[in-house]
Design a protein around this motif. Structure first.
Motif, PDB file in Angstrom:
ATOM      1  N   HIS A 137       1.003  -1.115   0.038  1.00  0.00           N
ATOM      2  CA  HIS A 137       0.183   0.137  -0.030  1.00  0.00           C
ATOM      3  C   HIS A 137       0.926   1.290   0.061  1.00  0.00           C
ATOM      4  N   LYS A 151       1.834   5.339   0.400  1.00  0.00           N
ATOM      5  CA  LYS A 151       1.531   6.536   1.028  1.00  0.00           C
ATOM      6  C   LYS A 151       2.131   7.607   0.365  1.00  0.00           C
ATOM      7  N   THR A 188      -6.395  12.327   3.613  1.00  0.00           N
ATOM      8  CA  THR A 188      -6.564  12.814   5.084  1.00  0.00           C
ATOM      9  C   THR A 188      -5.439  13.831   5.359  1.00  0.00           C
ATOM     10  N   VAL A 222      -7.809   6.464   1.019  1.00  0.00           N
ATOM     11  CA  VAL A 222      -7.917   7.310   1.972  1.00  0.00           C
ATOM     12  C   VAL A 222      -7.165   8.699   1.600  1.00  0.00           C
ATOM     13  N   ASP A 277      -4.309   2.427  -0.753  1.00  0.00           N
ATOM     14  CA  ASP A 277      -3.244   3.720  -0.905  1.00  0.00           C
ATOM     15  C   ASP A 277      -3.747   4.851   0.037  1.00  0.00           C
ATOM     16  N   SER A 278      -2.883   5.641   0.461  1.00  0.00           N
ATOM     17  CA  SER A 278      -3.134   6.842   1.571  1.00  0.00           C
ATOM     18  C   SER A 278      -2.678   7.914   1.065  1.00  0.00           C
TER      19      SER A 278
END
Length: 138
Positions: free
Chosen positions: A27, A29, A93, A91, A63-64
């Protein structure tokens, strides 16, 4: 044709390895900030500063995308056909102790179209507003 036991073991391990690596996925970032910090590679130490970079990323389930708390990023986010999963949302944020602000000016600050399984949290979206003469969508 009869295979010896060591060759059978090799093929079984090879199959398990291929299966494991095809199912395993890291994942990612990605980090964004309002101010440049040297080279921009999307890491926390060297975040992207342009929201346009977000549209170039190929976002995958889990993924973020993090925006630096307290910063204001000017521009528009328009994403289409991003797909997380029920178990692994994509996400968006802030990181830090406050909300990050996305200032869309005279357009929408954040639009996601034809997409599924994503979360937007701890972000503030603003625009110029009608009282300042905005006649567009923002």
């Amino acid at each position: 044709m009869k295979l010896n036991s060591s060759l059978k073991s090799f093929f079984v391990l090879l199959f398990i390895g291929v299966l494991f690596f095809s199912c395993a996925r890291t994942h990612h970032k990605y980090y964004f900030a309002g101010k440049q910090s040297g080279k921009e590679d999307g890491s926390r130490q060297h975040p992207f500063t342009s929201l346009q970079k977000l549209s170039q990323l190929i976002l995958q389930p889990g993924d973020s995308i993090f925006f630096l708390a307290g910063d204001t990023l000017i521009g528009n986010i328009f994403l289409k056909n991003i797909r997380g999963t029920k178990e692994n949302n994509i996400v968006f944020t802030s990181y830090g102790n406050a909300k990050s602000i996305i200032n869309g000016g005279n357009k929408e600050a954040f639009v996601i179209d034809s997409s599924a399984y994503f979360k937007i949290k701890n972000l503030a979206m603003i625009g110029n507003g009608r009282k300042t003469g905005n006649t567009k969508d923002g």
